[in-house]
Enzyme design. Structure first.
Site, PDB file in Angstrom:
ATOM      1  N   ARG A  32       3.044  -1.358  -5.924  1.00 43.46           N
ATOM      2  CA  ARG A  32       3.230  -0.057  -6.561  1.00 43.46           C
ATOM      3  C   ARG A  32       4.570   0.597  -6.204  1.00 43.46           C
ATOM      4  NH1 ARG A  32      -1.226   3.146  -7.851  1.00 43.46           N
ATOM      5  NH2 ARG A  32      -2.446   1.878  -6.399  1.00 43.46           N
ATOM      6  N   TYR A  51      -0.038  -1.476 -12.094  1.00 46.48           N
ATOM      7  CA  TYR A  51      -1.448  -1.527 -12.477  1.00 46.48           C
ATOM      8  C   TYR A  51      -1.656  -0.920 -13.870  1.00 46.48           C
ATOM      9  CZ  TYR A  51      -1.465  -2.601  -7.575  1.00 46.48           C
ATOM     10  OH  TYR A  51      -1.177  -3.168  -6.369  1.00 46.48           O
ATOM     11  N   TYR A  86      -9.616   5.151 -11.738  1.00 44.39           N
ATOM     12  CA  TYR A  86      -9.305   5.752 -10.427  1.00 44.39           C
ATOM     13  C   TYR A  86      -9.144   7.266 -10.464  1.00 44.39           C
ATOM     14  CZ  TYR A  86      -7.558   0.930  -9.652  1.00 44.39           C
ATOM     15  OH  TYR A  86      -7.398  -0.432  -9.555  1.00 44.39           O
ATOM     16  N   ARG A  99      -5.979   3.261 -15.545  1.00 45.56           N
ATOM     17  CA  ARG A  99      -5.968   3.994 -14.269  1.00 45.56           C
ATOM     18  C   ARG A  99      -6.627   5.368 -14.328  1.00 45.56           C
ATOM     19  NH1 ARG A  99      -2.230   5.466 -11.702  1.00 45.56           N
ATOM     20  NH2 ARG A  99      -3.033   4.938  -9.664  1.00 45.56           N
ATOM     21  N   GLY A 113       0.774  -1.244   0.000  1.00 44.61           N
ATOM     22  CA  GLY A 113       0.000   0.000   0.000  1.00 44.61           C
ATOM     23  C   GLY A 113       0.794   1.276   0.000  1.00 44.61           C
ATOM     24  N   GLU A 124       4.445  -6.326   1.698  1.00 47.11           N
ATOM     25  CA  GLU A 124       3.982  -6.720   0.365  1.00 47.11           C
ATOM     26  C   GLU A 124       3.834  -5.537  -0.582  1.00 47.11           C
ATOM     27  OE1 GLU A 124       0.175  -8.315   1.377  1.00 47.11           O
ATOM     28  OE2 GLU A 124       0.974 -10.141   2.250  1.00 47.11           O
ATOM     29  N   PRO A 125       4.909  -4.822  -0.855  1.00 49.96           N
ATOM     30  CA  PRO A 125       4.759  -3.671  -1.744  1.00 49.96           C
ATOM     31  C   PRO A 125       4.566  -4.095  -3.192  1.00 49.96           C
ATOM     32  CG  PRO A 125       7.066  -3.995  -1.217  1.00 49.96           C
ATOM     33  CD  PRO A 125       6.311  -5.045  -0.456  1.00 49.96           C
ATOM     34  N   CYS A 131     -14.010   3.505 -28.460  1.00 54.67           N
ATOM     35  CA  CYS A 131     -15.337   4.104 -28.592  1.00 54.67           C
ATOM     36  C   CYS A 131     -16.007   4.284 -27.234  1.00 54.67           C
ATOM     37  CB  CYS A 131     -16.197   3.225 -29.484  1.00 54.67           C
ATOM     38  SG  CYS A 131     -15.327   2.727 -30.960  1.00 54.67           S
ATOM     39  N   GLU A 132     -15.411   5.090 -26.381  1.00 55.73           N
ATOM     40  CA  GLU A 132     -15.948   5.384 -25.052  1.00 55.73           C
ATOM     41  C   GLU A 132     -15.496   6.796 -24.698  1.00 55.73           C
ATOM     42  OE1 GLU A 132     -17.350   3.146 -22.674  1.00 55.73           O
ATOM     43  OE2 GLU A 132     -17.028   1.248 -23.731  1.00 55.73           O
TER      44      GLU A 132
HETATM   45  C1  PLP Z   1      -2.830  -5.103  -3.754  1.00 61.16           C
HETATM   46  C2  PLP Z   1      -2.214  -5.729  -2.585  1.00 61.16           C
HETATM   47  C3  PLP Z   1      -0.899  -5.423  -2.230  1.00 61.16           C
HETATM   48  C4  PLP Z   1      -0.059  -4.419  -2.959  1.00 61.16           C
HETATM   49  O1  PLP Z   1      -0.587  -3.134  -2.924  1.00 61.16           O
HETATM   50  P1  PLP Z   1       0.304  -1.898  -3.414  1.00 61.16           P
HETATM   51  O2  PLP Z   1      -0.555  -0.717  -3.133  1.00 61.16           O
HETATM   52  O3  PLP Z   1       0.558  -2.069  -4.856  1.00 61.16           O
HETATM   53  O4  PLP Z   1       1.560  -1.892  -2.610  1.00 61.16           O
HETATM   54  C5  PLP Z   1      -0.356  -6.083  -1.155  1.00 61.16           C
HETATM   55  N1  PLP Z   1      -1.067  -6.998  -0.445  1.00 61.16           N
HETATM   56  C6  PLP Z   1      -2.337  -7.307  -0.761  1.00 61.16           C
HETATM   57  C7  PLP Z   1      -3.047  -8.318   0.036  1.00 61.16           C
HETATM   58  C8  PLP Z   1      -2.955  -6.681  -1.833  1.00 61.16           C
HETATM   59  O5  PLP Z   1      -4.218  -6.988  -2.132  1.00 61.16           O
END
Ligand code: PLP
Length: 421
Positions: free
Chosen positions: A268, A372, A308, A304, A231, A265-266, A343-344
């Site tokens: 992005r 993404y 978003y 994106r 995240g 768990e990075p 076409c959107e």
């Molecule tokens: C999407 C996700 C991530 C990675 O998120 P980023 O914002 O890209 O770092 C890590 N763990 C889980 C469980 C996710 O669903």
């Protein structure tokens, strides 16, 4: 992010591959990985890269070669990770809707653990593990009910979101799993959202989950892994991302006095700023007073902006020179929307950005498209996916995914044509 000095010559690349194509800076990918890994120095940690951000095999291989693991949300991603050289004991399987065959295969592959997201799933994992006479290593994804203050589509840590298990229920399920001969609880996990720019909600979540972690410890249920999810936000325009050092210190403080291995768990953070989408200008037009620049990439290559409201800065490549965003800001520009051929009306790459007058075949560099981007690409309007190309600071440039053959888009349908059997 400004474009690095070792950026390859786009003139040669477009001659070879046409446009559009994705272009990734492998030096930056390595630096970002080492930055987050280094932040947890002095502590046992596993950086489990979230494949969904960019699952190109060469990208994953680069991260695996540095010792990285993988956070996967489907069997497909697990298989990609293994193909790319990630060790099975560095792989985590997350996601709210794992199928039975996926769980079975994950157990056979002997991955690090399955991140369980509901009681139903826990019971199914137990049943499958029992059927193959094994003990499934699991972690529970706990939903801390915290507002991460990000775009609602990428917010995941509130009870109103579909993710995870509420704290009280998690405690009960841990006790259940602890007693089961076929479940081995080894970790605790949370992930509250993506593109997070504020440390405070992350700290609140870490506190809530670590307090559950400590209370489980106290009753003899010792968990080996404390998984803080991903995240971490990045800079798209003028955001002030969280410093990995501050982030890690906050977590380390909460876990003082324990031996748990930290898993992060990075997605992005590692690849976002490392990617570019290169596109050619097809036409310019002005409808009444509204200026449109029509390019050959579209929402099917990079969704994106549409999905978003994401902002991707755009630089210009003209006569072998890069004119980066900041310089464009100061040059002779008018406002334009950059749109694709689909076409959107939602098919745009940028809205109301300053661009100089453009000609057919001018190249635009859509920045920060490494996460993404390609992984969310579709074949809408029967458009083939763009090729992917890598470069590094040694001025090396190499293909990591070839251009898709148009024929492959209808390969699985041809046999069913009425008159062609
Ligand atoms: C999407 C996700 C991530 C990675 O998120 P980023 O914002 O890209 O770092 C890590 N763990 C889980 C469980 C996710 O669903």
């Amino acid at each position: 992010m400004s474009i690095p000095h070792y950026f390859p010559s786009l003139g040669q690349l477009t001659k070879r591959f046409g446009t559009p194509f994705y272009l990734y800076d492998f030096t930056n990918i390595q630096q970002q990985y080492l930055k987050i890994k280094g932040a947890f120095a002095g502590r046992k940690s596993l950086i489990a890269y979230a494949l969904k951000a960019n699952s190109n095999l060469s990208v994953v291989q680069q991260i695996a070669s540095l010792g990285g693991g993988a956070d996967c949300v489907s069997l497909g991603e697990i298989k990609r990770a293994i193909l790319a050289g990630v060790k099975p004991y560095h792989i985590i399987f997350s996601g709210v809707g794992k199928r039975k065959d996926e769980i079975l295969e994950a157990l056979h592959l002997n991955i690090l653990f399955i991140n369980v997201e509901s009681e139903d799933e826990l019971l199914l994992v137990e049943k499958i593990a029992s059927s193959i006479r094994t003990e499934a290593r699991i972690s529970l994804r706990v939903n801390p009910n915290i507002n991460p203050k990000t775009h609602p589509y990428i917010s995941t840590g509130l009870n109103e979101n579909k993710f995870g298990i509420p704290v009280q229920e998690a405690k009960r399920l841990y006790l259940y799993a602890h007693k089961s001969p076929h479940l081995k609880p080894v970790g605790i996990h949370f992930h509250i959202g993506s593109q997070l720019l504020d440390l405070e909600p992350l700290q609140e979540a870490t506190q809530k989950i670590s307090s559950l972690f400590h209370s489980l410890n106290a009753i003899g249920l010792e968990l080996k892994f404390f998984d803080v999810g991903g995240g971490l936000g990045i800079n798209y325009t003028d955001e002030k991302p969280i410093e990995p050092y501050d982030y890690a210190q906050m977590i380390l403080k909460e876990l003082r006095g324990t031996e748990a291995t930290i898993i992060c768990e990075p997605g992005r953070f590692i690849v976002g700023n490392s990617g570019y989408l290169i596109t050619s200008v097809l036409y310019e037009k002005i409808n009444d007073s509204k200026r449109f620049v029509i390019v050959d990439t579209a929402m099917n290559d990079l969704i994106r902006p549409t999905l978003y409201d994401a902002i991707h800065q755009i630089a210009l490549f003209d006569s072998e020179k890069i004119i980066d965003t900041e310089i464009l800001e100061h040059s002779h520009c008018t406002l334009a929307d950059v749109v694709g051929p689909i076409c959107e009306s939602g098919d745009f790459l940028a809205k109301n950005i300053k661009l100089p007058p453009l000609k057919h075949n001018n190249l635009l560099i859509i920045k920060n498209a490494g996460a993404y981007g390609f992984t969310m690409a579709s074949h809408y309007n029967t458009r083939p996916n763009p090729p992917e190309i890598a470069f590094n600071d040694q001025k090396k440039v190499w293909v990591i995914r070839s251009k898709e053959r148009l024929e492959s888009l209808w390969e699985n349908e041809l046999a069913y044509l009425k008159d062609k059997q």
